[in-house]
Enzyme design. Structure first.
Site, PDB file in Angstrom:
ATOM      1  N   PRO A 107       3.526   9.884   4.101  1.00  0.00           N
ATOM      2  CA  PRO A 107       3.361   9.256   3.643  1.00  0.00           C
ATOM      3  C   PRO A 107       2.720   9.198   2.162  1.00  0.00           C
ATOM      4  CG  PRO A 107       1.557  10.048   5.034  1.00  0.00           C
ATOM      5  CD  PRO A 107       3.056  10.542   5.366  1.00  0.00           C
ATOM      6  N   HIS A 108       3.067   8.588   1.349  1.00  0.00           N
ATOM      7  CA  HIS A 108       2.471   8.658  -0.030  1.00  0.00           C
ATOM      8  C   HIS A 108       1.946   7.185  -0.317  1.00  0.00           C
ATOM      9  CE1 HIS A 108       6.393   6.430   0.678  1.00  0.00           C
ATOM     10  NE2 HIS A 108       6.238   6.102  -0.447  1.00  0.00           N
ATOM     11  N   GLY A 109       1.318   7.480  -2.034  1.00  0.00           N
ATOM     12  CA  GLY A 109       0.607   6.167  -2.932  1.00  0.00           C
ATOM     13  C   GLY A 109       1.519   5.081  -2.807  1.00  0.00           C
TER      14      GLY A 109
END
Length: 145
Positions: A61-63
């Protein structure tokens, strides 16, 4: 400040769903001052747009793109879920790697992390690691910025 350090590694986490798992990975980045708390909702938003489950028990997950203002420095968090977390893939995610990359480093960091996991035994090595230092050892040489 190291992009991966012992305080950003959790060996035995439990989460009721992928959103809680992502929040755990994001909170480690907040606590080590890589991102502001506003980054976590952007990680959750990214998950709504497209799953960050990579297959083989790994989620990264990442922005979203508009999360850039909330990133202070490049950092990784590694959260191991021995029971697994359903990310909607063919199997649960056992390793969740939170990523925040400053400037133009995003693709480079993502690529380096992905390269580590092209090795067939990478997930198994992380699952069998006995300490955060063991996990750092797996990443050293694979993640450089």
């Amino acid at each position: 400040m190291s992009i991966l350090s012992e305080n950003k590694i959790v060996l035995n986490a439990v989460a009721k769903d992928k959103y809680e798992a992502i929040a755990i990975a994001g909170q480690l980045l907040v606590e080590d001052n890589h991102v502001t708390k506003e980054y976590i909702p952007k990680m959750l938003e990214r998950e709504e747009v497209v799953s960050t489950y990579m297959g083989g028990g790994l989620a990264i997950p990442h922005g979203t793109k508009d999360a850039k203002p909330y990133i202070k420095s490049t950092g990784l968090s590694v959260v191991r879920f021995p029971e697994g977390v359903d990310f909607g893939g063919d199997e649960p995610a056992f390793v969740v790697i939170g990523i925040a990359a400053a400037g133009e480093e995003h693709m480079e960091v993502l690529t380096n992390v992905a390269m580590i996991f092209t090795e067939d035994d990478a997930i198994e090595r992380i699952m069998n690691a006995e300490s955060p230092l063991d996990i750092i050892g797996i990443f050293e040489g694979g993640v450089e910025v």
